[in-house]
Design a protein around this motif. Structure first.
Motif, PDB file in Angstrom:
ATOM      1  N   THR A   1      17.626  -4.995  15.318  1.00  0.00           N
ATOM      2  CA  THR A   1      17.119  -4.071  16.328  1.00  0.00           C
ATOM      3  C   THR A   1      18.095  -2.920  16.542  1.00  0.00           C
ATOM      4  O   THR A   1      19.313  -3.084  16.427  1.00  0.00           O
ATOM      5  CB  THR A   1      16.877  -4.782  17.670  1.00  0.00           C
ATOM      6  N   GLN A   2      17.536  -1.735  16.819  1.00  0.00           N
ATOM      7  CA  GLN A   2      18.335  -0.602  17.248  1.00  0.00           C
ATOM      8  C   GLN A   2      18.084  -0.290  18.726  1.00  0.00           C
ATOM      9  O   GLN A   2      18.628   0.667  19.248  1.00  0.00           O
ATOM     10  CB  GLN A   2      18.003   0.635  16.387  1.00  0.00           C
ATOM     11  N   ASP A   3      17.243  -1.140  19.353  1.00  0.00           N
ATOM     12  CA  ASP A   3      16.935  -0.973  20.772  1.00  0.00           C
ATOM     13  C   ASP A   3      17.030  -2.342  21.429  1.00  0.00           C
ATOM     14  O   ASP A   3      16.040  -3.078  21.555  1.00  0.00           O
ATOM     15  CB  ASP A   3      15.533  -0.382  20.931  1.00  0.00           C
ATOM     16  N   LEU A   4      18.240  -2.707  21.858  1.00  0.00           N
ATOM     17  CA  LEU A   4      18.487  -4.047  22.403  1.00  0.00           C
ATOM     18  C   LEU A   4      17.687  -4.296  23.686  1.00  0.00           C
ATOM     19  O   LEU A   4      17.127  -5.385  23.878  1.00  0.00           O
ATOM     20  CB  LEU A   4      19.993  -4.225  22.671  1.00  0.00           C
ATOM     21  N   ALA A   5      17.608  -3.309  24.552  1.00  0.00           N
ATOM     22  CA  ALA A   5      16.878  -3.475  25.815  1.00  0.00           C
ATOM     23  C   ALA A   5      15.408  -3.816  25.558  1.00  0.00           C
ATOM     24  O   ALA A   5      14.831  -4.692  26.221  1.00  0.00           O
ATOM     25  CB  ALA A   5      16.990  -2.204  26.653  1.00  0.00           C
ATOM     26  N   HIS A   6      14.811  -3.137  24.580  1.00  0.00           N
ATOM     27  CA  HIS A   6      13.408  -3.410  24.254  1.00  0.00           C
ATOM     28  C   HIS A   6      13.255  -4.827  23.684  1.00  0.00           C
ATOM     29  O   HIS A   6      12.274  -5.518  23.989  1.00  0.00           O
ATOM     30  CB  HIS A   6      12.925  -2.371  23.238  1.00  0.00           C
ATOM     31  N   PHE A   7      14.220  -5.251  22.864  1.00  0.00           N
ATOM     32  CA  PHE A   7      14.147  -6.603  22.299  1.00  0.00           C
ATOM     33  C   PHE A   7      14.200  -7.656  23.402  1.00  0.00           C
ATOM     34  O   PHE A   7      13.442  -8.636  23.375  1.00  0.00           O
ATOM     35  CB  PHE A   7      15.297  -6.817  21.309  1.00  0.00           C
ATOM     36  N   TRP A   8      15.093  -7.490  24.373  1.00  0.00           N
ATOM     37  CA  TRP A   8      15.195  -8.477  25.464  1.00  0.00           C
ATOM     38  C   TRP A   8      13.845  -8.623  26.169  1.00  0.00           C
ATOM     39  O   TRP A   8      13.444  -9.730  26.550  1.00  0.00           O
ATOM     40  CB  TRP A   8      16.231  -8.044  26.488  1.00  0.00           C
ATOM     41  N   GLN A   9      13.134  -7.501  26.313  1.00  0.00           N
ATOM     42  CA  GLN A   9      11.889  -7.509  27.090  1.00  0.00           C
ATOM     43  C   GLN A   9      10.684  -7.993  26.285  1.00  0.00           C
ATOM     44  O   GLN A   9       9.656  -8.349  26.862  1.00  0.00           O
ATOM     45  CB  GLN A   9      11.606  -6.094  27.614  1.00  0.00           C
TER      46      GLN A   9
ATOM     47  N   TYR B   1      24.536 -11.439  25.476  1.00  0.00           N
ATOM     48  CA  TYR B   1      23.784 -11.555  26.721  1.00  0.00           C
ATOM     49  C   TYR B   1      24.437 -10.648  27.766  1.00  0.00           C
ATOM     50  O   TYR B   1      25.669 -10.535  27.841  1.00  0.00           O
ATOM     51  CB  TYR B   1      23.808 -13.008  27.235  1.00  0.00           C
ATOM     52  N   GLY B   2      23.604 -10.007  28.563  1.00  0.00           N
ATOM     53  CA  GLY B   2      24.128  -9.118  29.594  1.00  0.00           C
ATOM     54  C   GLY B   2      24.341  -7.699  29.127  1.00  0.00           C
ATOM     55  O   GLY B   2      24.566  -6.799  29.936  1.00  0.00           O
ATOM     56  N   LEU B   3      24.248  -7.459  27.804  1.00  0.00           N
ATOM     57  CA  LEU B   3      24.367  -6.099  27.277  1.00  0.00           C
ATOM     58  C   LEU B   3      23.002  -5.429  27.409  1.00  0.00           C
ATOM     59  O   LEU B   3      22.026  -5.877  26.809  1.00  0.00           O
ATOM     60  CB  LEU B   3      24.828  -6.142  25.826  1.00  0.00           C
ATOM     61  N   LEU B   4      22.941  -4.358  28.177  1.00  0.00           N
ATOM     62  CA  LEU B   4      21.652  -3.767  28.524  1.00  0.00           C
ATOM     63  C   LEU B   4      21.148  -2.746  27.512  1.00  0.00           C
ATOM     64  O   LEU B   4      19.963  -2.420  27.505  1.00  0.00           O
ATOM     65  CB  LEU B   4      21.745  -3.099  29.902  1.00  0.00           C
ATOM     66  N   ALA B   5      22.043  -2.210  26.671  1.00  0.00           N
ATOM     67  CA  ALA B   5      21.625  -1.184  25.708  1.00  0.00           C
ATOM     68  C   ALA B   5      22.468  -1.288  24.446  1.00  0.00           C
ATOM     69  O   ALA B   5      23.591  -1.798  24.466  1.00  0.00           O
ATOM     70  CB  ALA B   5      21.756   0.207  26.312  1.00  0.00           C
ATOM     71  N   THR B   6      21.941  -0.800  23.344  1.00  0.00           N
ATOM     72  CA  THR B   6      22.669  -0.767  22.070  1.00  0.00           C
ATOM     73  C   THR B   6      23.871   0.167  22.205  1.00  0.00           C
ATOM     74  O   THR B   6      23.735   1.287  22.705  1.00  0.00           O
ATOM     75  CB  THR B   6      21.753  -0.262  20.945  1.00  0.00           C
TER      76      THR B   6
END
Length: 808
Positions: free
Chosen positions: A764-772, A734-739
């Protein structure tokens, strides 16, 4: 007007400005005929040598161009191929093949009088063409900065070739006639040959004109010929065309059909390029070819049936559009066609390269130093050097011997050259051996045999020779100046086999034989079942382990006549069964132990260390207890070299095993037992291959662990193919904005997000997209399953944790 005419002036201008030029021109453009003839007619060059990869194409091009000049062959247009030479002092365009250009360069590296070399159909990447081009480039660089080189093909891998040669590309349009495509899917790929006759008959019924049918080899051609016999209409003539036919038969196949007749030409890829067969507007393509595949373990080059590349398929289809609009019938689906390799594997990567290694040494170089588009593997080079040493062509230091020079001048492959030259030397002490050698070479070349036992097969051909055997035998008897004899002396047969195939001398072992090169082969079903030693002339089949032809080995005769093959060694080996060292004096034939007795020398540290090294080389690094711990480091080192080749040397496991004498030996000095060996500090030994700066750099670009927002340090997995992988509980990021980024973004990182019970939730290879996006679904499910854990609405800004909510 031929398409090549449109780019002619541009091509000439590029040749005048640059030493090397690439010409890309599809089938029918006129690059093999109109272009060289007009370069001569317009006096741009005094003398041109054009290399054609196939004898049939070379002969027909030369005869066609001579006819265009209203001359007989050998005047301004010349031809030089195996057993056929027609050149004179007036020759200005010389068509050559079969390694002839290589011989010209070897005898005169400056190529006096030649100002243009043309490499036609270079995409076929024959070993002879690759070798000749390498020598020509060195001649150009060292002796002849005025020598021009033109590399031509219908399907060039232009970007790669252009980068290699550092030269301009001139592209020409191809044929003006379209070729439509018809695909014939197969339910069972293994039944491809049985499907061909009906496909050919369908094509003939649906189309007008004559047909060119591409098949892998002579046996397949004969099968289809017999299948069509009696099933075609009276106006259709079925003929065959392949490389082993005599000239008259080939010319008859190429000739236009008689008035009122259609022709079906069953051919191999001999007709794929630089050959126009009148009246052809249908191509039926099996999509198969016979290719040489070199088995590094057994030292055998096998001819196997493989699928052709897409570029070869395009070449074949082009035969249908030479004269008028045509059609190609392809066996297999369109999807299968698209899955084929783009280009065929070049011979230099799939054949025995002993001949190339000898050529390079005669040239005054090593293969690795030549300007080659593809360089053979270190294993193939090592095998070639070992073979040439056994053939007495090079000495232990790798220098060419006097016999090696004679073998090179002999003009055939090193194995056969060695056998024939040595047979002539031995003739006085072993009468009839030269005569027998000619018979053996002819048998090997024509592949006609009545028995796997060489003695029986040779005697059969002596008493009642097959036509193709007689054709193969005659040139060798003439060359060695030998008259036919009333008897065939087979007493020295195993000696002759040993002269040509010293690596295939074999000793009985278990249910088969072991070769002198260390490889194992299967026992024959019916022959040599009680023989201790045999001499094998032909191997193949599955993994190259099937014996096709051989004879019992006369070991005493071999020791008497070829003592250089036998080596006395003081050997120390660790016997794993008894778990003790065997220290012996041995007489060996390659890896075969002929005699052994206990060594009189003391077992010293050097001998023991070598025994350990041999054991590690046999089993690999998996022999060590620490292997599983070291494997990730090996993977990281391999990836580092892949992404940063200027900073890291190649240090994968095969490379390490090849050089264990250099890096592992110091760690083995005090090791006396197998248990001690297995406990060796392998990690330190492998790490020691990198200096301190490289170790720091490795940890920087490919860290062993990553610290995540929760504070935990999580291990990264580094497979050799695909992305790296980080498996971590979702709450900890949590709080990590990018892979996280590895190797400055060169190596992707796959994040495997886990549940509190360490079960996979998301890749996932795109953590920011997963969060959204997908996180909402995961949150909804996990809140009910793990209510004591933290599942925030906005994980991108939430506090990371490795604890339950009550302890946060």
């Amino acid at each position: 007007m031929l398409p090549i005419e449109a780019v002619y002036e541009k091509l000439v201008a590029q040749l005048q400005q640059h030493n090397t030029v690439l010409l890309q021109a599809p089938p029918g453009a006129g690059k093999s005929t109109w272009l060289p003839l007009n370069l001569v007619k317009n006096n741009y060059f005094k003398r041109i040598v054009m290399l054609e990869p196939r004898r049939l194409a070379a002969r027909n091009i030369a005869q066609f161009l001579a006819l265009q000049q209203n001359e007989v062959l050998g005047q301004s247009i010349g031809l030089k191929i195996r057993n056929e030479v027609a050149v004179s002092e007036h020759t200005r365009l010389e068509i050559v093949t079969e390694g002839v250009l290589t011989k010209m360069l070897q005898s005169d590296p400056e190529l006096a009088g030649v100002d243009l070399l043309i490499f036609d159909e270079f995409h076929e990447r024959s070993l002879a063409a690759d070798t000749a081009l390498a020598f020509a480039l060195e001649t150009q660089a060292a002796f002849r900065d005025d020598l021009k080189i033109l590399v031509m093909s219908a399907t060039l891998d232009s970007e790669r070739y252009q980068a290699f040669l550092d030269c301009p590309v001139v592209a020409s349009d191809g044929r003006s006639h379209p070729v439509s495509e018809v695909y014939h899917p197969l339910r069972d790929e293994s039944k491809w040959l049985e499907a061909m006759p009906s496909l050919i008959l369908n094509a003939l019924q649906q189309q007008s004109g004559s047909a060119l049918v591409f098949l892998p080899g002579k046996r397949d051609i004969n099968f289809i010929y017999q299948s069509l016999e009696g099933n075609v209409t009276s106006d259709i003539q079925v003929v065959t065309l392949f490389g082993e036919q005599d000239k008259a038969t080939q010319q008859a196949a190429i000739a236009p059909p008689k008035a009122g007749l259609r022709k079906v030409v069953l051919t191999t890829n001999v007709a794929e390029t630089s050959l126009t067969i009148e009246g052809i507007r249908i191509v039926v393509d099996s999509g198969k070819r016979r290719a040489a595949q070199f088995n590094l373990k057994t030292g055998v080059t096998e001819l196997v049936t493989v699928s052709i590349s897409r570029s070869s398929a395009v070449q074949r289809a082009g035969r249908a559009g030479r004269i008028e609009p045509g059609v190609v019938y392809r066996l297999g689906s369109h999807e299968q066609f698209e899955r084929r390799d783009r280009h065929d594997v070049p011979e230099i990567l799939s054949s025995d390269i002993a001949g190339l290694v000898l050529e390079a040494k005669i040239w005054g170089s090593e293969v690795e130093q030549l300007p080659l588009l593809d360089v053979p593997s270190s294993g193939a080079l090592q095998q070639a050097h070992q073979l040439l040493n056994m053939l007495e062509a090079v000495d232990k230091q790798g220098k060419v011997t006097e016999l090696g020079r004679k073998m090179h001048q002999f003009g055939t492959e090193p194995r056969l050259a060695h056998m024939l030259l040595k047979a002539m030397e031995l003739e006085q002490s072993k009468p009839g051996i030269s005569h027998l050698a000619c018979y053996l070479v002819a048998l090997l070349e024509c592949r006609v045999s009545a028995s796997p036992e060489l003695r029986v097969a040779l005697q059969s051909q002596f008493e009642k020779p097959h036509k193709s055997f007689s054709q193969a035998l005659k040139p060798w008897l003439k060359r060695l100046k030998i008259n036919e004899r009333s008897t065939l002396n087979c007493e020295y047969l195993s000696l002759l086999v040993a002269l040509a195939f010293p690596d295939r001398l074999a000793k009985s072992r278990g249910q088969g034989f072991v070769l002198a090169n260390g490889a194992g082969v299967n026992a024959h079903e019916t022959h040599w079942l009680d023989c201790d030693y045999i001499a094998i002339a032909s191997l193949g089949g599955h993994k190259g382990q099937r014996i096709f032809s051989a004879t019992e080995l006369n070991l005493l005769l071999l020791q008497e006549s070829l003592p250089h093959l036998f080596v006395e060694k003081d050997i120390c080996e660790f016997d794993e069964k008894s778990e003790r060292f065997l220290h012996e004096q041995r007489v060996q034939l390659g890896t075969l132990v002929i005699e052994s007795k206990p060594s009189t020398k003391a077992l010293d540290v050097e001998a023991r260390t070598q025994a350990w090294l041999n054991l590690v080389a046999k089993h690999g690094l998996a022999l060590f207890n620490e292997y599983q711990q070291v494997q990730p480091l090996l993977n990281r080192m391999t990836l580092a070299q892949r992404f940063y080749p200027q900073e890291f040397e190649k240090l994968d496991e095969p490379t390490l095993l090849e050089g264990i004498d250099n890096w592992l030996a110091p760690y083995l000095v005090s090791v006396k037992k197998l248990a001690e060996l297995k406990k060796l500090d392998l990690m330190s030994a492998v790490k020691g291959l990198l200096d301190w700066n490289q170790q720091q750099r490795l940890d920087e670009i490919l860290p062993k662990r990553i610290q995540v927002p929760s504070g935990s340090s999580i291990k990264i997995e580094y497979p050799l193919h695909g992305p790296a992988k980080l498996s971590v509980r979702m709450q900890e990021v949590y709080g990590l904005l990018a892979t996280p980024v590895l190797c400055n973004g060169k190596l992707p990182l796959l994040m495997e997000l886990l549940s509190p019970a360490h079960r996979p939730l998301q890749l996932t290879q795109d953590l920011a997209h997963f969060w959204q996006t997908s996180y909402k679904e995961v949150q909804k499910e996990m809140k009910g399953r793990y209510p004591k854990h933290f599942w925030p609405d906005d994980p991108a800004t939430a506090q990371a944790t490795n604890k339950v909510k009550s302890r946060m």
